[in-house]
Design a protein around this motif. Structure first.
Motif, mmCIF file in Angstrom:
data_model
loop_
_atom_site.group_PDB
_atom_site.id
_atom_site.type_symbol
_atom_site.label_atom_id
_atom_site.label_comp_id
_atom_site.label_asym_id
_atom_site.label_seq_id
_atom_site.Cartn_x
_atom_site.Cartn_y
_atom_site.Cartn_z
ATOM 1 N N UNK A 192 -14.435 28.127 58.194
ATOM 2 C CA UNK A 192 -13.753 28.602 56.990
ATOM 3 C C UNK A 192 -13.521 30.103 57.061
ATOM 4 N N UNK A 230 -6.790 23.308 58.915
ATOM 5 C CA UNK A 230 -8.039 22.715 59.394
ATOM 6 C C UNK A 230 -7.755 21.773 60.556
ATOM 7 N N UNK A 289 -10.152 23.016 63.963
ATOM 8 C CA UNK A 289 -11.354 22.352 64.483
ATOM 9 C C UNK A 289 -11.155 21.709 65.861
ATOM 10 N N UNK A 313 -28.094 21.007 51.857
ATOM 11 C CA UNK A 313 -27.939 19.704 52.488
ATOM 12 C C UNK A 313 -26.910 19.714 53.614
ATOM 13 N N UNK A 314 -26.166 20.805 53.701
ATOM 14 C CA UNK A 314 -25.116 20.812 54.710
ATOM 15 C C UNK A 314 -25.417 21.764 55.861
ATOM 16 N N UNK A 315 -24.652 21.574 56.912
ATOM 17 C CA UNK A 315 -24.890 22.356 58.122
ATOM 18 C C UNK A 315 -23.695 23.281 58.359
ATOM 19 N N UNK A 316 -23.970 24.521 58.689
ATOM 20 C CA UNK A 316 -22.866 25.430 59.026
ATOM 21 C C UNK A 316 -22.950 25.766 60.502
ATOM 22 N N UNK A 340 -26.304 18.128 45.499
ATOM 23 C CA UNK A 340 -26.528 17.264 46.667
ATOM 24 C C UNK A 340 -25.694 15.995 46.577
ATOM 25 N N UNK A 388 -22.238 16.677 47.649
ATOM 26 C CA UNK A 388 -22.158 16.832 49.108
ATOM 27 C C UNK A 388 -22.159 15.457 49.775
ATOM 28 N N UNK A 389 -23.032 14.568 49.261
ATOM 29 C CA UNK A 389 -23.042 13.194 49.786
ATOM 30 C C UNK A 389 -21.694 12.527 49.570
ATOM 31 N N UNK A 396 -19.423 17.482 60.086
ATOM 32 C CA UNK A 396 -20.170 18.627 59.566
ATOM 33 C C UNK A 396 -19.265 19.849 59.390
ATOM 34 N N UNK A 397 -18.371 20.061 60.362
ATOM 35 C CA UNK A 397 -17.407 21.165 60.267
ATOM 36 C C UNK A 397 -16.566 21.050 58.996
ATOM 37 N N UNK A 437 -17.112 19.199 56.347
ATOM 38 C CA UNK A 437 -17.926 19.252 55.130
ATOM 39 C C UNK A 437 -18.148 20.706 54.700
ATOM 40 N N UNK A 438 -18.566 21.519 55.665
ATOM 41 C CA UNK A 438 -18.850 22.926 55.339
ATOM 42 C C UNK A 438 -17.572 23.628 54.869
ATOM 43 N N UNK A 439 -16.464 23.290 55.542
ATOM 44 C CA UNK A 439 -15.192 23.913 55.201
ATOM 45 C C UNK A 439 -14.780 23.594 53.757
ATOM 46 N N UNK A 461 -16.723 22.501 51.365
ATOM 47 C CA UNK A 461 -17.688 23.092 50.441
ATOM 48 C C UNK A 461 -17.337 24.565 50.167
ATOM 49 N N UNK A 462 -16.980 25.285 51.261
ATOM 50 C CA UNK A 462 -16.613 26.695 51.097
ATOM 51 C C UNK A 462 -15.419 26.839 50.150
ATOM 52 N N UNK A 463 -14.404 25.985 50.381
ATOM 53 C CA UNK A 463 -13.206 26.079 49.536
ATOM 54 C C UNK A 463 -13.557 25.808 48.075
ATOM 55 N N UNK A 500 -16.476 26.045 46.564
ATOM 56 C CA UNK A 500 -17.307 27.118 46.006
ATOM 57 C C UNK A 500 -16.491 28.376 45.695
ATOM 58 N N UNK A 501 -15.528 28.664 46.545
ATOM 59 C CA UNK A 501 -14.738 29.882 46.364
ATOM 60 C C UNK A 501 -13.666 29.746 45.283
ATOM 61 N N UNK A 502 -13.096 28.536 45.187
ATOM 62 C CA UNK A 502 -11.895 28.415 44.356
ATOM 63 C C UNK A 502 -12.034 27.635 43.058
ATOM 64 N N UNK A 519 -5.457 18.987 54.222
ATOM 65 C CA UNK A 519 -6.019 19.026 55.573
ATOM 66 C C UNK A 519 -5.185 18.261 56.604
#
Lengths: 113, 408
Positions: free
Chosen positions: A29, A47, A51, A72-75, B6, B9-10, B28-29, B31-33, B35-37, B39-41, B59
């Motif tokens: 990100x 994206x 990736x 719970x997540x991985x970065x 949580x 996220x699940x 995982x990539x 998911x994090x991406x 989540x970032x969006x 959280x930010x927006x 996406x």
């Protein structure tokens, strides 16, 4: 104005490598946001393009990864490998050279038209 | 800044997985991406689900799994040049070894078989699979991809069918038939109907389709799935003729025997014993003949009709019936040899006969290898059904001839 995805696709590896060279370690990100900010929204990395490229760079041994748990997540952070540092220089100079050639080529064409 | 729970996220990870992304690292990539969006927006009191659904759509073009497909493509593309190089080297190797192997085979030089084997193995196991993988990647159309896959499967099967045929291994015919079936029933129609739609390729498609069908026809004729008609007819005649000779000898012997029983001058006891032994031997041989016939032809015939044999050239099944590991005769055939040996001894002891008329059970020199071979191997190992039946009838006839000689 956004650049077409064809143009970005051909230069994405170089962009990512150069960013990693300048920033030590970055996550997905962060890479998209940095590019967006630095190019004033002109280059938007999707994206779907980012990736696959990161995975390919990792498979080629040009980047190494490290994992950070955020709840719970991985970065996944990406960092240049020694091999990647050499490759970045090659790629950047190749692209710079290519841009000069294109400039030259297109200028000639504009003159002849 | 929005704070993800949580549970949310699940929810995201499940959704990514449901949308067809299977690689864990990529999940995982993404998911994090996402989540970032979020959280930010997303506003602190915003609607998570609708925002997520809107975001995930940005996406991809058609589906999320496209990202995984693109990743896999890039990862395998890395090996593209290696694969291409291996393909060319294996192709060249296969062409050279096969050509050399065939020349060696024609000239009867040693080393032909391993060369042909290596050539076909390299063609069928390396060259063709690699070619189909590389070519399918180049094609966009699903039908074009299918054509290449079926073409490669046909190529692999047909090359192994020919290899098996050359080495007389079982399964060659069925493999050949399956490959021709794939070619005629799947590949050719697919090729024809895909190509005919394109006006530029129309003539080419028709021409190549005709060539393919003709090629398959020629192959079927050449591969000789059935033995030649003339050979089958000839062996049928030989067997029938031999069978008639044997039956005639049996009848004649029976007449002579009946006479000798009445005749007081002849040695009655020996003749009765001789007749008994001959009948037992001939019956035992008949049992083997029927056994081999029934198991090979998969029927329950009690009389041998030579004109109705369906597998006259099959040698795999008869060999399996009569021989075990390392080409050693099974008990049935061993017992026959012992009985014949005993018969020879009986004749020598009781009748003043020249040993030349006895049944020859000694080792025979193999004309190909120049090495001695046992009687059973020489007569029955790797022999087609018709030859085994012929050799056994010949044996019955020999017994009857000895009988007639001794009764004189």
């Amino acid at each position: 104005m956004n650049y077409s995805s064809e143009l970005i696709k051909g230069t994405l590896k170089t962009i990512v490598l150069k960013l990693l060279a300048d920033n030590k370690k970055m996550y997905g990100y962060e890479i998209t946001q940095t590019v967006k900010e630095q190019t004033l929204d002109k280059i938007l990395i999707t994206e779907g393009a980012l990736y696959p490229t990161l995975h390919s760079l990792e498979a080629d041994g040009l980047v190494t990864t490290e994992i950070e748990f955020i709840g719970k997540r991985v970065r996944k952070y990406y960092r240049l490998s020694p091999q990647g540092k050499i490759k970045t220089k090659e790629k950047v100079s190749e692209l710079a050279d290519f841009m000069n050639t294109m400039k030259f080529l297109l200028n000639i064409k504009t003159k002849t038209v | 800044m929005y704070c993800l729970s949580d549970k949310q996220i699940d929810y995201i990870i499940n959704d990514i997985s449901t949308r067809g992304v299977e690689m864990e690292a990529l999940q995982q990539n993404l998911l994090d991406h996402i989540c970032c969006i979020v959280e930010q927006n997303l506003e602190v009191d915003g609607d998570f689900e609708s925002f997520y659904q809107k975001t995930i759509k940005t996406f991809y073009k058609d589906a999320l799994w496209e990202i995984e497909e693109e990743t896999l493509l890039l990862l395998t593309f890395k090996n593209y040049y290696k694969m291409k190089k291996t393909m060319i080297i294996s192709g060249l190797f296969s062409a050279i070894t096969m050509t050399a192997g065939l020349i060696f085979k024609f000239m009867h030089w040693p080393g032909a078989s391993p060369m042909i084997l290596m050539g076909v193995a390299s063609l069928g196991l390396i060259f063709l699979p690699l070619m189909s993988v590389l070519k399918t990647k180049e094609k966009q159309n699903k039908n074009d991809k299918l054509i290449i896959v079926f073409g490669a499967v046909f190529g692999v099967l047909i090359s192994f069918a020919v290899l098996f045929k050359i080495f007389h291994w079982p399964g060659a015919n069925i493999m050949g038939l399956i490959s021709v079936a794939i070619m005629l029933l799947v590949f050719t129609p697919l090729y024809y109907f895909t190509g005919i739609r394109n006006p530029e390729n129309k003539t080419n498609t028709i021409m190549i389709t005709i060539l393919l069908v003709m090629g398959c026809g020629l192959f079927l004729t050449l591969i000789n799935f059935r033995p030649g008609f003339t050979i089958v007819k000839a062996s049928e005649k030989i067997n029938q003729h031999l069978e008639e000779c044997y039956n005639y000898a049996t009848q004649q012997n029976s007449l002579i025997f009946n006479k000798t029983i009445i005749d007081t001058l002849t040695n009655k006891k020996n003749n009765i014993e001789l007749n008994k032994k001959c009948n037992e031997l001939c019956n035992a041989i008949e049992v083997i003949k029927l056994n081999v016939l029934q198991l090979t032809e998969q029927n329950i015939a009690t009389v041998i009709t030579y004109s109705e044999l369906t597998m006259p050239d099959n040698y795999d099944i008869p060999t399996n019936i009569l021989f075990g590991e390392n080409a050693t005769a099974k008990p049935q055939l061993q017992a026959l040899k012992t009985n014949l040996n005993n018969f020879n001894t009986f004749i020598l002891e009781n009748f003043k006969q020249n040993s030349a008329i006895l049944i020859n059970l000694s080792d025979i020199t193999n004309t190909d290898s120049g090495l001695p071979e046992t009687w059973e191997k020489s007569n029955y190992y790797h022999m087609p059904l018709v030859c085994i039946l012929r050799n056994l009838t010949q044996l019955q006839l020999e017994v009857r001839l000895i009988e007639s000689n001794c009764m004189r």
